[in-house]
Design a protein around this motif. Sequence first.
Motif, short mmCIF file in Angstrom:
data_model
loop_
_atom_site.label_atom_id
_atom_site.label_comp_id
_atom_site.label_asym_id
_atom_site.label_seq_id
_atom_site.Cartn_x
_atom_site.Cartn_y
_atom_site.Cartn_z
N ARG A 177 58.79 -42.70 72.48
CA ARG A 177 57.61 -43.44 72.25
C ARG A 177 56.53 -43.12 71.14
O ARG A 177 56.66 -42.00 70.43
CB ARG A 177 56.65 -43.29 73.62
CG ARG A 177 57.38 -43.78 74.85
CD ARG A 177 56.69 -43.28 76.05
NE ARG A 177 57.05 -44.20 77.02
CZ ARG A 177 58.11 -43.93 77.93
NH1 ARG A 177 58.83 -42.57 77.47
NH2 ARG A 177 58.51 -44.67 78.78
N ARG A 178 56.16 -44.11 70.42
CA ARG A 178 55.20 -43.88 69.06
C ARG A 178 55.99 -43.12 68.22
O ARG A 178 55.73 -41.83 67.85
CB ARG A 178 54.04 -43.12 69.73
CG ARG A 178 53.15 -43.95 70.80
CD ARG A 178 51.71 -43.17 70.97
NE ARG A 178 50.81 -43.31 69.85
CZ ARG A 178 50.19 -44.44 69.33
NH1 ARG A 178 50.22 -45.41 70.14
NH2 ARG A 178 49.58 -44.27 68.42
N GLU A 181 47.67 -37.23 73.30
CA GLU A 181 48.02 -37.43 74.68
C GLU A 181 49.65 -37.24 74.81
O GLU A 181 50.12 -36.20 75.78
CB GLU A 181 47.58 -38.58 75.48
CG GLU A 181 46.12 -38.66 75.63
CD GLU A 181 45.69 -40.06 76.49
OE1 GLU A 181 45.39 -40.00 77.45
OE2 GLU A 181 45.89 -41.11 75.76
N GLU A 182 50.19 -38.10 74.21
CA GLU A 182 51.56 -38.18 74.26
C GLU A 182 52.36 -36.77 73.95
O GLU A 182 53.09 -36.27 74.63
CB GLU A 182 52.33 -39.19 73.49
CG GLU A 182 53.65 -39.34 73.63
CD GLU A 182 53.97 -40.03 74.82
OE1 GLU A 182 55.14 -40.01 75.25
OE2 GLU A 182 53.32 -41.01 75.22
#
Length: 361
Positions: A281-282, A39-40
Amino acid sequence: MSDGRDGLPPGIDAFDYLGTMVLVVDEVGRCRFANAAFEEVVGASRRSVQGVSLYDWFVDRPTMRDVVAGVMQKAYATSRVHAELKRHPHVTAGDPLPVQVIVTHLNHGDLILVELVEVEQQTRQEREERVLDQAQANKELIRNLAHEIKNPLGGIRGAAQLLEMDLESPSLTEYTQVIIHEADRLQLLVDRLLAPHRRPHVVSDVNIHEVCERVRSLILAEFPKGIRVQRDYDTSLPDFRGDREQLIQTVLNIAHNAAQALVDRMASGDALLIFRTRVARRVTINRQLHRLALVLHIEDNGPGIPESIRDRIFYPLVSGRDGGSGLGLTLAQTFVQQHQGTIECESEPGRTVFRILLPLL
């Protein structure tokens, strides 16, 4: 009421904790599950991905179709292929992302597991591992070498002092003074080599923008004319736990090197130094997945780092400037690694960027 996961293996939500992208597709290539990393990266929700053909996400649809068909028909248990993944237009202008695709048959119905590893991420992780190994080797080498130097150095200095006391000619004492001064200089160098490993790690709440502003003021005080220090801050970045003084020293060492490389541009009035902060992120740092990380770019428009030392700039005693000690970047790398982060550099004539990545969560 079904949540769209009927027939999926139990515990599939665990894939959300992975830093790599994971899809589960059925026998015709329809997406049944997409993890949070997917998704990211592609910029689409898993709800919008479910039911969509896997092949629609790739530039080369036929190749992906053949790979999935081969695994589904059990021609081979696992297949690997390089491909280009499409992304939503709002993600880096929608440019395709080079990935390595690993396709495996699941022992759960007619389902296929598709793992996508960013080629750039894989390369960066391999580079991080090499840097960590090299940094550890450098640390041990420095410690051992410094201790081996210190003992005879003290003896040399003491012998020179005793010899000086017995000399009657002032002209001869000049030579003993040279020995003493050079021994003191080497002692200072050894102490600087050992300093990062001796200094305690003082942890408190740190705001990265306060760190940058402190460094900015120091740079402008030393170089008041001809240089512009531009700030491009993401003010949403939270405070984090770290050693404020170590981080100031880290950013200052890099920025000061950049400013010294910009002297010619300062003369013409167009020297530029940029502090840019972003949130990531991540992110996988030093083999660990972090939900949130801080990214600090320190960029200049100088002549660039000489190609002959570009791969060795973090090694101790390597400097591209006459009279440089070659310890500033080594110290910066040590402090960043003590914060569980990484530091990288890209350089070409007209643009050099140091990228510091620090975990937040």
